[in-house]
Write an enzyme that holds these catalytic residues in place. Structure first.
Site, short mmCIF file in Angstrom:
data_model
loop_
_atom_site.label_atom_id
_atom_site.label_comp_id
_atom_site.label_asym_id
_atom_site.label_seq_id
_atom_site.Cartn_x
_atom_site.Cartn_y
_atom_site.Cartn_z
N GLU A 135 -6.65 -1.00 -16.07
CA GLU A 135 -7.28 -1.50 -14.84
C GLU A 135 -8.02 -0.38 -14.10
O GLU A 135 -9.13 -0.57 -13.61
CB GLU A 135 -6.22 -2.15 -13.93
N SER B 24 -4.65 -10.68 -12.53
CA SER B 24 -5.17 -9.73 -13.53
C SER B 24 -4.05 -8.95 -14.19
O SER B 24 -4.07 -8.72 -15.40
CB SER B 24 -6.25 -8.82 -12.94
N GLY C 239 -7.72 -14.44 -7.54
CA GLY C 239 -8.31 -14.07 -6.25
C GLY C 239 -7.39 -14.38 -5.08
O GLY C 239 -7.82 -14.40 -3.93
N GLY D 46 -4.44 -12.69 -4.48
CA GLY D 46 -3.54 -11.57 -4.20
C GLY D 46 -2.19 -11.73 -4.89
O GLY D 46 -1.19 -11.19 -4.44
N HIS E 44 0.83 -1.22 0.00
CA HIS E 44 0.00 0.00 0.00
C HIS E 44 0.86 1.27 0.00
O HIS E 44 0.47 2.30 0.54
CB HIS E 44 -0.99 0.00 1.18
N ASP F 115 1.86 -4.05 -9.51
CA ASP F 115 1.64 -5.40 -10.05
C ASP F 115 2.03 -5.48 -11.53
O ASP F 115 2.68 -6.43 -11.97
CB ASP F 115 0.18 -5.81 -9.87
#
Ligand code: GLA
Length: 385
Positions: free
Chosen positions: A160, A128, A122, A124, A34, A172
């Site tokens: 995204e 995607s 899904g 983490g 984050h 990512d």
């Protein structure tokens, strides 16, 4: 799934050989969570798990998309009808990339795409981003766009953020596009400057485990966006462009200035200390000393994500606490949080007992068995054939 299988799948679907086959990996983040939407530091590395795409050009403004992983048939889209947040299905990721490339003025005239991925979704682990980057790289090659990896990552992030509608940072996509085998990627998300940091855990008798809790997170949902907005509020209150601009040495003064903004104070404290932890890990790894010293830094990162940033969950805490109680050198959640995966740094000789302990703890808590695998720093996006 290997290149050959994906190539054969393409031939079955579209009746001709693809012009090429490309791969782009998922990632784990070693440290720096984050921080990427605060212009801060991150340190991911690529997984051996990849999204693989067989692709050919078209000239008629049509995009055909198929995934071997889903029972959904071939989607046929017209390029001039691509529009942000069009439908929310899996096709939004590859279609969003084509949209972002064309929006930026790149002459993409259509494509046939067949995809297959081994990146757990899904979990983490950036399934995607892997999908986005593999399509971007294939089109970059086929249409001779000449874009470097970091720029492809930016376009994928735009896909995204705007097309899919998830307000994620740049980590990512950059990890998937730019990581190198045997290295973690030290990335400054402000200017995307990068440094490849050698990471050979096996040489030191160490292992890094990924424990996928199999609890699904939804970071396009509200909580991720709320944290992001809280960080932006903190930066505004402190009069800086981004929380990255608060030096660790000035943290106490900054917190004092935030007065009774309790929630913002917690968010700011996490981001500023997390940037410091990334720099600490880089220094430790670059010093050539004992990598075991990284462990406590990872664990401190988890505590900060759990207590200050509040993006952990009981399942992730259970992995971390159990691993630490059974000899792990360090452990933390990785990725956006609210489920997904944790990473555990451990002596190779402790891996078996530790894995059993985590599995037993999950069973005792009445949870679905977690998926545990070893993560070895692997190659970034590349052409396979
Ligand atoms: C998700 C986002 C990233 C990053 C992490 C948290 O993975 O896609 O941009 O913000 O969460 O570090």
């Amino acid at each position: 799934m290997g290149a050959q299988e994906v190539r054969e799948g393409f031939v079955r679907l579209y009746g001709a050989e693809p012009e090429g086959v490309w791969a782009a990996p998922g990632r784990v983040n070693l440290i720096g969570e984050h921080t990427d939407y605060n212009d801060g530091f991150v340190m991911p590395f690529a997984l051996p798990h990849t999204a693989v795409a067989a692709v050919s050009r078209r000239t008629d403004g049509v995009l055909r998309l198929h995934s071997a992983d889903l029972d959904a048939g071939v989607a046929e889209l017209r390029l001039d009808e691509l529009a942000p947040e069009s439908d929310g299905s899996w096709t939004a990721y590859p279609a969003g990339v084509v949209w972002a490339l064309r929006e930026a003025g790149h002459p993409v005239t259509g494509a046939d795409v067949h995809l297959a991925s081994t990146v757990p979704s899904g979990a983490g682990l950036s399934s995607s981003a892997a999908l986005e980057v593999v399509v971007a790289l294939a089109l970059n090659d086929l249409f001779a766009l000449g874009l470097p990896g970091w720029q492809l990552a930016r376009l994928c992030q735009r896909a995204e953020n705007v097309y899919v509608g998830a307000p994620t940072g740049i980590m990512d996509q950059t990890a998937s596009a730019c990581c190198e085998s045997g290295h973690a990627l030290f990335l400054d998300t402000r200017d995307l400057s990068q440094k490849q940091i050698p990471l050979d855990l096996a040489a030191e008798g160490l292992r890094l485990l990924v424990v996928d809790t199999q609890v699904t997170h939804a970071h396009s949902g509200g909580e991720y966006g709320k944290r992001r907005a809280g960080c932006e509020k903190g930066a505004a209150l402190l009069g800086v462009d981004a929380l990255r601009d608060i030096a660790y040495a000035d943290l106490d003064a900054a917190l004092a200035r935030l007065g009774d903004e309790e929630e913002v104070r917690r968010l700011v404290r996490h981001v500023v200390t997390e940037d410091q932890r990334v720099e600490q890990v880089v220094a430790l790894l670059e010093s050539g000393g004992d990598t075991r010293a990284v462990g406590p830094v990872l664990t401190a990162g988890h505590a900060s994500l759990r207590d200050d940033f509040r993006v952990s969950c009981p399942e992730l805490d259970l992995v971390v606490d159990t691993a630490l109680a059974h000899g792990a050198l360090g452990a933390r959640m990785t990725g956006g949080g609210f489920g997904g995966s944790a990473i555990v740094l451990a002596e190779a000789t402790d891996v078996e007992a530790l894995t059993k302990a985590v599995e037993a703890a999950f069973a005792a808590a009445g949870l679905k068995a977690p998926r545990v695998f070893e993560a070895v720093p692997s190659a970034g996006a590349r052409r396979l054939s």
